[in-house]
Each structure stands twice: as structure tokens, then as C-alpha cells.
Design an enzyme around this catalytic site. Structure first.
Site, PDB file in Angstrom:
ATOM      1  N   GLU A  52       0.887  -1.174   0.000  1.00 53.66           N
ATOM      2  CA  GLU A  52       0.000   0.000   0.000  1.00 53.66           C
ATOM      3  C   GLU A  52       0.913   1.209   0.000  1.00 53.66           C
ATOM      4  O   GLU A  52       1.455   1.589   1.043  1.00 53.66           O
ATOM      5  CB  GLU A  52      -0.891  -0.013   1.258  1.00 53.66           C
ATOM      6  CG  GLU A  52      -1.882  -1.154   1.313  1.00 53.66           C
ATOM      7  CD  GLU A  52      -3.058  -0.964   0.373  1.00 53.66           C
ATOM      8  OE1 GLU A  52      -3.191   0.111  -0.233  1.00 53.66           O
ATOM      9  OE2 GLU A  52      -3.848  -1.911   0.231  1.00 53.66           O
ATOM     10  N   CYS A  65      -2.417   9.264   2.446  1.00 50.05           N
ATOM     11  CA  CYS A  65      -2.023   8.770   1.122  1.00 50.05           C
ATOM     12  C   CYS A  65      -3.092   9.088   0.078  1.00 50.05           C
ATOM     13  O   CYS A  65      -2.800   9.090  -1.111  1.00 50.05           O
ATOM     14  CB  CYS A  65      -1.784   7.269   1.179  1.00 50.05           C
ATOM     15  SG  CYS A  65      -3.175   6.400   1.883  1.00 50.05           S
TER      16      CYS A  65
HETATM   17  P1  NAP Z   1       8.032   5.532   4.838  1.00 47.92           P
HETATM   18  O1  NAP Z   1       9.218   6.406   5.031  1.00 47.92           O
HETATM   19  O2  NAP Z   1       8.018   4.612   3.677  1.00 47.92           O
HETATM   20  O3  NAP Z   1       7.863   4.733   6.220  1.00 47.92           O
HETATM   21  C1  NAP Z   1       6.829   3.820   6.406  1.00 47.92           C
HETATM   22  C2  NAP Z   1       7.334   2.676   7.264  1.00 47.92           C
HETATM   23  O4  NAP Z   1       8.402   2.048   6.577  1.00 47.92           O
HETATM   24  C3  NAP Z   1       7.883   3.114   8.622  1.00 47.92           C
HETATM   25  O5  NAP Z   1       7.552   2.136   9.581  1.00 47.92           O
HETATM   26  C4  NAP Z   1       9.377   3.135   8.372  1.00 47.92           C
HETATM   27  O6  NAP Z   1      10.155   2.902   9.532  1.00 47.92           O
HETATM   28  C5  NAP Z   1       9.534   1.977   7.425  1.00 47.92           C
HETATM   29  N1  NAP Z   1      10.766   2.036   6.624  1.00 47.92           N
HETATM   30  C6  NAP Z   1      11.553   3.102   6.340  1.00 47.92           C
HETATM   31  N2  NAP Z   1      12.602   2.710   5.597  1.00 47.92           N
HETATM   32  C7  NAP Z   1      12.501   1.369   5.421  1.00 47.92           C
HETATM   33  C8  NAP Z   1      13.293   0.376   4.754  1.00 47.92           C
HETATM   34  N3  NAP Z   1      14.398   0.692   4.085  1.00 47.92           N
HETATM   35  N4  NAP Z   1      12.850  -0.907   4.781  1.00 47.92           N
HETATM   36  C9  NAP Z   1      11.730  -1.247   5.433  1.00 47.92           C
HETATM   37  N5  NAP Z   1      10.938  -0.349   6.091  1.00 47.92           N
HETATM   38  C10 NAP Z   1      11.316   0.945   6.076  1.00 47.92           C
HETATM   39  O7  NAP Z   1       6.706   6.389   4.718  1.00 47.92           O
HETATM   40  P2  NAP Z   1       6.158   7.499   5.710  1.00 47.92           P
HETATM   41  O8  NAP Z   1       6.774   8.780   5.367  1.00 47.92           O
HETATM   42  O9  NAP Z   1       6.204   7.050   7.112  1.00 47.92           O
HETATM   43  O10 NAP Z   1       4.612   7.455   5.309  1.00 47.92           O
HETATM   44  C11 NAP Z   1       4.096   8.187   4.287  1.00 47.92           C
HETATM   45  C12 NAP Z   1       3.973   7.377   3.011  1.00 47.92           C
HETATM   46  O11 NAP Z   1       3.087   6.299   3.242  1.00 47.92           O
HETATM   47  C13 NAP Z   1       3.350   8.203   1.907  1.00 47.92           C
HETATM   48  O12 NAP Z   1       3.983   7.949   0.703  1.00 47.92           O
HETATM   49  C14 NAP Z   1       1.902   7.720   1.889  1.00 47.92           C
HETATM   50  O13 NAP Z   1       1.249   7.926   0.668  1.00 47.92           O
HETATM   51  C15 NAP Z   1       2.083   6.275   2.213  1.00 47.92           C
HETATM   52  N6  NAP Z   1       0.827   5.697   2.719  1.00 47.92           N
HETATM   53  C16 NAP Z   1       0.147   4.830   1.914  1.00 47.92           C
HETATM   54  C17 NAP Z   1      -1.060   4.292   2.353  1.00 47.92           C
HETATM   55  C18 NAP Z   1      -1.842   3.337   1.496  1.00 47.92           C
HETATM   56  O14 NAP Z   1      -2.726   2.675   2.024  1.00 47.92           O
HETATM   57  N7  NAP Z   1      -1.533   3.209   0.226  1.00 47.92           N
HETATM   58  C19 NAP Z   1      -1.563   4.638   3.607  1.00 47.92           C
HETATM   59  C20 NAP Z   1      -0.840   5.526   4.395  1.00 47.92           C
HETATM   60  C21 NAP Z   1       0.373   6.039   3.940  1.00 47.92           C
HETATM   61  P3  NAP Z   1      10.827   4.046  10.424  1.00 47.92           P
HETATM   62  O15 NAP Z   1      10.176   3.910  11.728  1.00 47.92           O
HETATM   63  O16 NAP Z   1      12.279   3.705  10.476  1.00 47.92           O
HETATM   64  O17 NAP Z   1      10.544   5.348   9.750  1.00 47.92           O
END
Ligand code: NAP
Length: 459
Positions: free
Chosen positions: A231, A265
Site C-alpha cells: 500500500e 495517502c
Molecule cells: P516511509 O518512510 O516509507 O515509512 C513507512 C514505514 O516504513 C515506517 O515504519 C518506516 O520505519 C519503514 N521504513 C523506512 N525505511 C525502510 C526500509 N528501508 N525498509 C523497510 N521499512 C522501512 O513512509 P512514511 O513517510 O512514514 O509514510 C508516508 C507514506 O506512506 C506516503 O507515501 C503515503 O502515501 C504512504 N501511505 C500509503 C497508504 C496506502 O494505504 N496506500 C496509507 C498511508 C500512507 P521508520 O520507523 O524507520 O521510519
């Protein structure tokens, strides 16, 4: 023991300090999840369902406590956080019932001496990684269907917002879901991603977050051919056609754009308004946007809380500056938008065009950028001209125009005169680089199930 501090984005004060999980502990938790899987999958579906129902009831009883935790660690207004708890819990309620509806089938054989049956089995241990923007809902959308299907799950919440997950998992244990069937780890995403993808025990990775991280997890999952659900990010367009109900369109735009300070998102990123009505739409929108009260989410009557951190504020300011450089007109001067800490006033930008970052990059902030159009088919093409395909919205009162737009938009979730389309009973997920797999609805349990087929011969 290495510690992690969780900060309140409204005050930058520490809410709570929690212990980091070590790599050894994380692997032990995965092993325990596998042991628990062997018995959890054997429980009859009615028993699993009853425990999920109890969990739903406990979350409902603790909704105020959970909402306060969400506001403290994420910053969103308390009333919005209460809404998130109810929304998160609606997934548990939905999958509590779906646990009893995992059906198989029989298939007519091509031989009278044969019988063919299909059946569904849980995939096994699930590793889940979630973002900070919906601390309760993003994890509930994964935990509930996984447990309903008979899987066990280890969750890694975002480090900004782990407290809600910790409390939800405690309540699950109180509800009679075995301790090892639902667990959490406090780890950086990078570490959790590596541990989950390298583990031969973890059979499925379910991730909600940004597209670049999703891509790295897909690649890392290839070595052990894990089942993955993604997602990912979005760049939602809103099309307001000339026959739209303007009051409705403005109110629904505010619902999709300014909820959670624009950090969702499915937030509208690009607003395309027919040139004949743009002036009136922008006037109404600006009036309502400027009336939104920004402040600490625990205070009464606050409509919008802070952004999650300083980097998020800087990114939004960068998008506004870039829009101004490219000819955009802001509804209030940029130097008056930063109001201290992580707080930012919401703003409307008129005269937007395709040279602006806001038209190509996910902003994740409270900017409503309006671009005018004349030709509907051309603007649908513009709306589709992105690598993303999560949510899209349009406003029209003509059913022919509406179905024309609906058919042509390459998006997984579409709101027609509706700025809040997401619901536990409907399949949520994106096209293209917004990911694959669905959460919610009858589709949302499928990613946690494998189909097994039995051919009985010589009968
Ligand atoms: P993110 O930086 O991708 O982080 C999301 C999660 O991934 C956090 O738990 C983060 O951990 C972890 N993460 C970071 N780097 C990683 C890696 N290399 N390998 C595995 N996991 C890793 O995103 P965000 O800024 O928190 O959230 C916003 C994004 O989420 C936006 O792009 C939004 O559109 C998307 N989103 C999508 C949906 C959907 O249903 N499609 C819903 C909500 C949000 P840490 O604790 O280390 O940061």
C-alpha cells in the site's frame, strides 16, 4: 538496553520512552510467531472470530485512551483521532465476521470417478510494516485479516508512533488472542525490513508507506519468494466539473485535503477545476480553509494539528515556494504560514500549472493547489499522467459525465461527489506504483490465504 523516545509533534516533548527490540529478540519473536501459528490455524474459525470480537469490544471500551495516544504521538486533533479509532476498529469488526466466511469450492471433474475440491489455508507468519499517519488504522487493516485468516503477525510500527500499536496489541492479548500470535517489534524500518525479508519463517510481508521503500521491500522479498502486499504513495487528482454542486465539492475537498493536516495517502494533491467555476470554487474554498483552527490536537475545537516533524514542514514550504516561483498565487503570504514548531497554516494556491512540484510529488501537507481546465478529456489524461494510481476524486451531477470520468481514471479508489471513500467493507489499494493487493472488503483477507486443491480419484 537501547531506548527510543517518542515525541509529541505539537510540543516536541517526550511522550514516552520505549525499549528498542534487539535483532536476536526480533528473530526469537518470529520463531515464537511460527510456533503460535501451528496452533492458531488449528482453532476453528468461530473461535478465532469470537476472540477478534472481544478485541473489538475492548478497543471500543478504550477508545478515548487510544485516541489520546494517537493525538500525543501523531498530533492529529482528538476528535479526528477518535474517528480513526472507530475506523480502525471497523476493520476488526469486519474481519471478525469474515473469519467465518473463508469458503472453498468444488469443481466439476472431467471424469465421473474424480472429485475436485478447493480449500483456503493461512499463508503463515506475517511481517507488517506501517507508517505514522494513521497509527491505529494502518496496523488494524493488516492485523485483523491476518488473524482472521489463521496467520500470526509481527508488526513494526513507525518509530514516530509505536505507542498506539503497543496498546492495541496489549488489548488483543487481553481479548484471548495468544501473546505470540500478535506481537510488535520496536526497530528502524531498515532493520525490520532486513530481518523480515531475510527470515525463512516469514511467509508474507505487508507494507504501507512510501513507494521507494515499497520497491526496496519487493526486491528484498524476491530471494525467498515472499508473498507481498504493498500500500504505497499517491498523488490524488480532484476534478471539479462545471456542473458540480460547488458547496459539496468544496466541503469534500476539505475532507480529503486537510484531514490529518494533509498527511494521508489519499489526500488531494492536484485540484483541477473547470475554468467557468474556478473563481467561485476558489473563493468558497479559501473562506473555509482560512477558518480552520490550527493548534494542539488536545485543545478544544482544533481542526488541524501540527505536521509530524520539522522535515515535513520544510517539504511543504518548499512546494509552496516552488509554486510561487512558477506563477502560483497563495491565499495568504508565505511568511505568515509558519506559526512555530511543526505548525503550518493551511493555504490555497491558485493559478497552478504542470511545472510545479505540487503537480508531480506527493506533498503530504496542507496545500490546496488549483489548476483550471477547459477540456474534460484532456484533464483526465493529465490526471492519469503519473506513476501513481491510488485515489482520485471528481465532482459532477451528470451521470453520463460521471461514468465517463470513472471509466477513464486509472486509480484503485475513486470518490464521486465523495471526499471520504475509504471503508472497512470496501477494497482499498492502488494501481501502478501505488502498490498491489487490497485492504478491506472481501478482497482484504485473500492476501493472507493460499488456495489448496484436492483431486480425489478412483471413487
Ligand atoms: P516511509 O518512510 O516509507 O515509512 C513507512 C514505514 O516504513 C515506517 O515504519 C518506516 O520505519 C519503514 N521504513 C523506512 N525505511 C525502510 C526500509 N528501508 N525498509 C523497510 N521499512 C522501512 O513512509 P512514511 O513517510 O512514514 O509514510 C508516508 C507514506 O506512506 C506516503 O507515501 C503515503 O502515501 C504512504 N501511505 C500509503 C497508504 C496506502 O494505504 N496506500 C496509507 C498511508 C500512507 P521508520 O520507523 O524507520 O521510519
Amino acid at each position: 538496553m537501547k531506548q527510543h523516545s517518542v515525541y509529541n509533534p505539537a510540543t516536541n516533548e517526550i511522550v514516552k520512552t520505549v525499549d528498542f527490540t534487539t535483532e536476536e529478540e526480533a528473530n526469537k519473536k518470529i520463531e515464537k510467531a511460527h510456533e503460535a501459528f501451528l496452533s492458531w490455524r488449528e482453532l476453528d474459525a468461530h473461535d478465532r472470530s469470537a476472540r477478534l470480537l472481544k478485541w473489538y469490544q475492548l478497543i471500543d471500551e478504550h477508545k478515548e485512551e487510544l485516541a489520546e495516544l494517537i493525538t500525543l504521538e501523531n498530533g492529529k486533533p482528538y476528535k479526528e483521532a477518535l474517528g480513526e479509532v472507530a475506523y480502525a476498529n471497523s476493520y476488526i469488526q469486519w474481519y471478525e465476521a469474515e473469519a467465518k466466511r473463508v469458503y472453498g469450492s468444488t469443481i466439476p471433474a472431467n471424469n465421473p470417478n474424480k472429485k475436485i475440491i478447493t480449500d483456503k489455508f493461512p499463508v503463515g507468519v506475517v511481517g507488517a510494516i506501517t507508517p505514522w499517519n494513521f497509527p491505529a488504522a494502518m496496523i488494524a487493516r493488516k492485523m485483523a485479516p491476518a488473524l482472521a485468516a489463521g496467520c500470526t503477525i509481527v508488526c513494526k510500527p513507525a518509530l514516530e508512533t509505536p505507542l498506539t500499536t503497543i496498546r492495541m496489541v496489549e488489548l488483543a492479548h487481553e481479548a484471548g488472542i495468544p501473546e505470540d500470535a500478535i506481537q510488535y517489534v520496536i526497530l528502524s524500518g531498515r532493520d525490520a525490513g532486513r530481518i523480515f525479508t531475510e527470515s525463512p519463517i516469514v511467509q508474507k510481508i505487508t507494507f504501507t508507506g512510501s513507494t521507494p521503500v515499497g520497491k526496496s521491500l519487493i526486491k528484498a522479498s524476491a530471494d525467498t519468494v515472499k508473498n507481498v502486499t504493498m500500500e504505497l504513495g499517491g498523488l490524488a487528482p480532484v476534478i471539479v466539473h462545471k456542473d458540480a454542486d460547488l458547496e459539496l465539492a468544496v466541503n469534500q475537498t476539505i475532507a480529503t485535503k486537510f484531514r490529518n493536516s494533509g498527511q494521508t495517502c489519499i489526500s488531494a494533491n492536484r485540484i483541477f477545476v473547470h475554468q467557468d467555476i474556478e473563481e467561485e470554487y476558489a473563493r468558497l474554498l479559501t473562506e473555509k480553509v482560512h477558518a480552520l483552527k490550527v493548534g494542539n490536537g488536545l485543545e478544544e475545537d482544533v481542526d488541524m494539528g501540527p505536521l509530524i516533524n520539522e522535515q515535513a514542514v520544510e517539504k511543504v514550504i518548499d512546494h509552496i515556494e516552488d509554486a510561487i516561483e512558477n506563477g502560483g498565487e497563495t491565499s495568504q503570504p508565505i511568511d505568515q504560514l509558519k506559526i512555530g514548531g511543526n505548525f503550518l497554516k493551511p493555504v490555497v494556491i491558485r493559478n497552478a500549472n504542470l511545472d510545479m512540484k505540487v503537480m508531480h510529488e506527493e506533498t503530504f501537507g496542507p496545500i490546496a493547489a488549483i489548476m483550471t481546465y477547459d477540456d474534460l478529456d484532456e484533464i483526465i489524461e493529465v490526471a492519469n499522467d503519473t506513476e501513481y494510481g491510488l485515489a482520485a476524486y471528481f465532482f459532477t451531477n451528470d451521470y453520463r459525465t460521471g461514468f465517463n470520468i470513472y471509466n477513464k481514471l486509472d486509480y484503485g479508489v475513486i470518490g464521486w461527489n465523495d471526499g471520504a471513500p475509504s471503508a472497512a467493507h470496501a477494497p482499498f489499494g492502488g494501481f501502478k506504483e501505488s502498490g498491489y493487493g487490497r485492504e478491506g472488503g472481501i478482497e482484504g483477507i485473500e492476501p493472507y490465504l493460499e488456495t489448496k486443491y484436492l483431486s480425489i480419484g478412483n471413487i
